[in-house]
Scaffold this motif. Structure first.
Motif, PDB file in Angstrom:
ATOM      1  N   TYR A   6       0.858  -1.177   0.000  1.00 26.39           N
ATOM      2  CA  TYR A   6       0.000   0.000   0.000  1.00 26.39           C
ATOM      3  C   TYR A   6       0.897   1.231   0.000  1.00 26.39           C
ATOM      4  O   TYR A   6       1.817   1.333   0.816  1.00 26.39           O
ATOM      5  CB  TYR A   6      -0.901  -0.004   1.229  1.00 26.39           C
ATOM      6  CG  TYR A   6      -1.876   1.147   1.285  1.00 26.39           C
ATOM      7  CD1 TYR A   6      -3.047   1.114   0.536  1.00 26.39           C
ATOM      8  CD2 TYR A   6      -1.627   2.257   2.086  1.00 26.39           C
ATOM      9  CE1 TYR A   6      -3.951   2.170   0.589  1.00 26.39           C
ATOM     10  CE2 TYR A   6      -2.526   3.308   2.148  1.00 26.39           C
ATOM     11  CZ  TYR A   6      -3.680   3.262   1.394  1.00 26.39           C
ATOM     12  OH  TYR A   6      -4.562   4.308   1.449  1.00 26.39           O
ATOM     13  N   ARG A  14      -6.283   3.668   9.211  1.00 30.06           N
ATOM     14  CA  ARG A  14      -5.256   2.665   8.920  1.00 30.06           C
ATOM     15  C   ARG A  14      -4.137   2.701   9.963  1.00 30.06           C
ATOM     16  O   ARG A  14      -3.570   1.658  10.307  1.00 30.06           O
ATOM     17  CB  ARG A  14      -4.694   2.876   7.518  1.00 30.06           C
ATOM     18  CG  ARG A  14      -5.720   2.608   6.411  1.00 30.06           C
ATOM     19  CD  ARG A  14      -5.091   2.726   5.028  1.00 30.06           C
ATOM     20  NE  ARG A  14      -6.099   2.585   3.995  1.00 30.06           N
ATOM     21  CZ  ARG A  14      -6.817   3.590   3.485  1.00 30.06           C
ATOM     22  NH1 ARG A  14      -6.612   4.827   3.937  1.00 30.06           N
ATOM     23  NH2 ARG A  14      -7.720   3.374   2.554  1.00 30.06           N
ATOM     24  N   GLN A 369      -0.877  -4.021   0.583  1.00 23.70           N
ATOM     25  CA  GLN A 369      -2.209  -3.581   0.170  1.00 23.70           C
ATOM     26  C   GLN A 369      -3.266  -4.473   0.817  1.00 23.70           C
ATOM     27  O   GLN A 369      -4.306  -4.000   1.270  1.00 23.70           O
ATOM     28  CB  GLN A 369      -2.320  -3.675  -1.360  1.00 23.70           C
ATOM     29  CG  GLN A 369      -3.658  -3.238  -1.939  1.00 23.70           C
ATOM     30  CD  GLN A 369      -3.744  -1.749  -2.148  1.00 23.70           C
ATOM     31  OE1 GLN A 369      -2.725  -1.062  -2.094  1.00 23.70           O
ATOM     32  NE2 GLN A 369      -4.937  -1.239  -2.389  1.00 23.70           N
ATOM     33  N   TYR A 372      -4.244  -3.543   4.432  1.00 29.15           N
ATOM     34  CA  TYR A 372      -5.037  -2.327   4.608  1.00 29.15           C
ATOM     35  C   TYR A 372      -6.332  -2.318   3.805  1.00 29.15           C
ATOM     36  O   TYR A 372      -7.296  -1.670   4.192  1.00 29.15           O
ATOM     37  CB  TYR A 372      -4.200  -1.105   4.225  1.00 29.15           C
ATOM     38  CG  TYR A 372      -3.032  -0.898   5.142  1.00 29.15           C
ATOM     39  CD1 TYR A 372      -3.213  -0.396   6.419  1.00 29.15           C
ATOM     40  CD2 TYR A 372      -1.742  -1.244   4.749  1.00 29.15           C
ATOM     41  CE1 TYR A 372      -2.141  -0.233   7.285  1.00 29.15           C
ATOM     42  CE2 TYR A 372      -0.662  -1.079   5.601  1.00 29.15           C
ATOM     43  CZ  TYR A 372      -0.869  -0.573   6.871  1.00 29.15           C
ATOM     44  OH  TYR A 372       0.183  -0.416   7.721  1.00 29.15           O
ATOM     45  N   GLU A 373      -6.350  -3.038   2.703  1.00 31.41           N
ATOM     46  CA  GLU A 373      -7.519  -2.950   1.825  1.00 31.41           C
ATOM     47  C   GLU A 373      -8.105  -4.292   1.453  1.00 31.41           C
ATOM     48  O   GLU A 373      -9.010  -4.354   0.618  1.00 31.41           O
ATOM     49  CB  GLU A 373      -7.138  -2.196   0.538  1.00 31.41           C
ATOM     50  CG  GLU A 373      -6.636  -0.783   0.774  1.00 31.41           C
ATOM     51  CD  GLU A 373      -7.689   0.111   1.413  1.00 31.41           C
ATOM     52  OE1 GLU A 373      -8.889  -0.115   1.173  1.00 31.41           O
ATOM     53  OE2 GLU A 373      -7.313   1.016   2.177  1.00 31.41           O
ATOM     54  N   ASP A 380     -13.769  -6.728   2.385  1.00 31.18           N
ATOM     55  CA  ASP A 380     -13.030  -5.764   3.204  1.00 31.18           C
ATOM     56  C   ASP A 380     -13.259  -6.079   4.673  1.00 31.18           C
ATOM     57  O   ASP A 380     -13.879  -5.329   5.420  1.00 31.18           O
ATOM     58  CB  ASP A 380     -13.497  -4.343   2.876  1.00 31.18           C
ATOM     59  CG  ASP A 380     -12.627  -3.288   3.544  1.00 31.18           C
ATOM     60  OD1 ASP A 380     -11.527  -3.641   3.995  1.00 31.18           O
ATOM     61  OD2 ASP A 380     -13.053  -2.136   3.629  1.00 31.18           O
TER      62      ASP A 380
END
Length: 591
Positions: A6, A14, A369, A372-373, A380
């Motif tokens: 990310y 975050r 990534q 966090y995502e 999610d």
């Protein structure tokens, strides 16, 4: 190749997510600092400090002196008490007690890895029953925790697997001290293979067995041969046999260093599951004539671990445990398989590419990534995807409010009493610290398909809520841990305008203490249901304002009282009600 990373700035959500998972929680101010970082900068700040202080040696209040390195005398407390002091001391390291503020988070990040290693290589206090053995095992984990920062290529997870095999605490726990030539005890050999390294395979997709005694990845022959390799070691109650690489005490061989008389010195053969014609035998150059030596016996353990780590499943099994600890314990078989074929496979590649060092795998995962995502096919579910352990709930709450623990050097009795309250709360909530039910460790990190859901029962949830009520109630005398809500609010970096506006205060607090905080609104018509609902926020607001003022004037009166600093008993009561409502919510139980 490493996991895709990310690249954006973290922001509050975050940053709070990272610090909940990588440490044991953070203050508002620490979250704000990390909110301005990219993941790369954040991970460097957490894991890049090579000069972190070593923890102070635990002190016995009865003597005012440490006992772990110099041993005990009749003047010391009994060892059952010393074991309790050790556990409380470890909690203090998680809280970064007496650590400089600039090093508080990296210190806690290191201790998080130490705790992960404890959750992987199990310890059961009642079986080990020795405070010094528990302490030195803890120090062994700390030696290997930040392995990337150590230029020695042999400081890695694979080497730790070798060292733990002759660790005093492990020798007691899994009956290594009973494993002798001619009468092998298979307990540690079995768990070394099944729990600590190779594993059983991916749950729901276990390899095919050819019949009794074949477990798909290994066989009874392999357990028996591993036991013979591991034979002949004993608990060193003097803690004077020092490992040359870690400079920490380890077990000793029965007999003497030049005549390991209880070690099985004959060739050990392994099944085809480990490859064709795989054998372990003593290095003739290390023998003393025909006698095994401590050096030759340890060399056979070295050969055994190398053989196990040569199996492709070993790297996957270890990376699955890293993933469950830091990200999520998937409950569905299709999700498990998708994760295994993608995220876990890439983690395993990083593990091998970095010479089996643990730190690079964790760092890449926490920069990714995916962390966090999430990603296509996963949903999610990374924010708030893990139910907090009692440890994370209690210690994380204390870290957020920056509560002061008595100093061990100034008042060890008060220090241990306070931290005993902390462990007592964890026990009530279902985490018997250093007392898992069996050698697989705490169920939440190991038991498919429940994993972290095992922390929640009706009774345990009630006790979690009771903990919050007690820390917010200054008149409760059953718990030493208290949150002074007024001084907390005034000492934080919330602006006065934010605090004076009831709705703004609720929203701002939610951003820091709850995991899912997108699109917060009090208007049901504007609610996109992407995070906390408007209904939930209005509940927090109503509980906060309560019945302290006439209907319709609640928000204005809060603003007036705060700005004028009048009716402060009422103000304090309102804040206690607000924190009670937010932290007794289901959302606060999630990380």
């Amino acid at each position: 190749m490493p996991l895709a990373e990310y690249s954006g700035t973290l922001g509050i959500k975050r940053a709070a997510h990272l610090l909940r998972r990588a440490t044991f929680g953070a203050t508002k101010e620490q979250i704000d600092t990390f909110a301005g970082y990219t993941p790369q900068t954040a991970i460097t700040a957490l894991y890049g400090q090579s000069s972190l202080p070593a923890p102070p040696l635990p002190i016995d209040p009865k003597t005012g002196q440490e006992w772990v390195t110099n041993g005990t005398t009749d003047a010391n407390s009994g060892d059952d008490k010393l074991q309790g002091y050790f556990k409380r001391w470890f909690i203090a390291q998680m809280l970064s007690v007496d650590v400089a503020p600039a090093q508080s988070l990296p210190y806690a990040a290191r201790e998080r890895i130490v705790f992960f290693l404890h959750s992987h290589f199990t310890a059961i206090q009642e079986k080990i029953d020795d405070s010094r053995a528990l302490y030195f095992q803890n120090q062994l984990f700390r030696f290997f925790a930040l392995d990337r920062l150590n230029a020695d290529v042999d400081v890695n997870f694979k080497t730790l697997t070798k060292k733990i095999s002759v660790d005093n605490a492990m020798l007691i726990l899994l009956d290594g001290i009973l494993n002798v030539k001619g009468s092998p005890n298979e307990n540690y050999g079995r768990e070394l293979i099944e729990l600590y390294s190779l594993g059983r395979g991916l749950e729901g997709y276990l390899p095919t067995s050819s019949g009794p005694g074949d477990y798909g990845l290994y066989t009874e022959l392999d357990v028996q041969s591993a036991a013979r390799v591991l034979s002949g070691w004993d608990f060193d109650d003097t803690f004077s046999n020092i490992d040359p690489d870690t400079n920490l005490p380890r077990g000793r061989v029965k007999g003497s260093a030049t005549n390991a008389s209880s070690h099985d010195n004959k060739e050990k053969g392994f099944s085809a599951r480990f490859g064709e014609e795989k054998k372990i035998q003593p290095d003739l150059a290390l023998l003393n004539g025909d006698n095994a030596t401590e050096e030759s016996a340890y060399d056979e353990i070295d050969q055994l671990v190398e053989l196990i780590y040569a199996q492709p499943e070993t790297k996957l099994n270890i990376c699955r445990k890293i993933y469950r600890f830091f990200v999520f314990g998937a409950h569905k078989q299709d999700t498990l398989k998708t994760l295994d074929d993608t995220i876990i496979a890439e983690m395993a590649n990083t593990f091998v590419a970095n010479g089996y060092k643990l730190q690079p795998v964790i760092e890449n995962l926490l920069r990714s990534q995916h962390f966090y995502e999430a990603g296509a096919g996963f949903g999610d579910d990374n924010f708030g995807a893990i139910i907090k352990s009692p440890l994370d709930l209690v210690v994380g709450t204390m870290r957020f409010f920056n509560l002061t623990v008595p100093s061990m050097s100034a008042d060890p009795a008060a220090y241990y009493e306070y931290l005993g309250n902390v462990i007592g709360q964890m026990d009530k909530q279902g985490m018997n610290f250093y007392k898992p039910f069996d050698v697989s460790g705490y169920d939440a990190y190991n038991q498919y398909p429940i994993y972290h859901r095992s922390w929640i029962t009706v009774n345990y949830l009630t006790r979690r809520y009771d903990f919050i009520r007690k820390i917010m109630n200054p008149s409760d005398t059953t718990l030493l841990v208290k949150v002074p809500v007024l001084s907390f609010i005034t000492s934080t970096t919330f602006t006065n305008a934010t605090i004076a506006d009831a709705r703004s205060l609720v929203i701002e607090l939610a951003k820091y203490i709850l995991p899912v905080t997108d699109s917060l609104t009090f208007d049901p018509n504007a609610d996109d249901n992407s995070g906390l609902t408007a209904e939930r926020l209005n509940y927090f607001l109503k509980t906060f304002l309560g019945t302290f003022y006439p209907a319709g004037t609640e928000e204005a009166n809060w603003t007036s009282n705060w700005n004028s600093q009048t009716n402060m008993d009422t103000v304090r009561g309102q804040l206690e009600s607000l924190f009670n409502a937010m932290m007794q919510s289901p959302e606060y139980q999630l990380s």
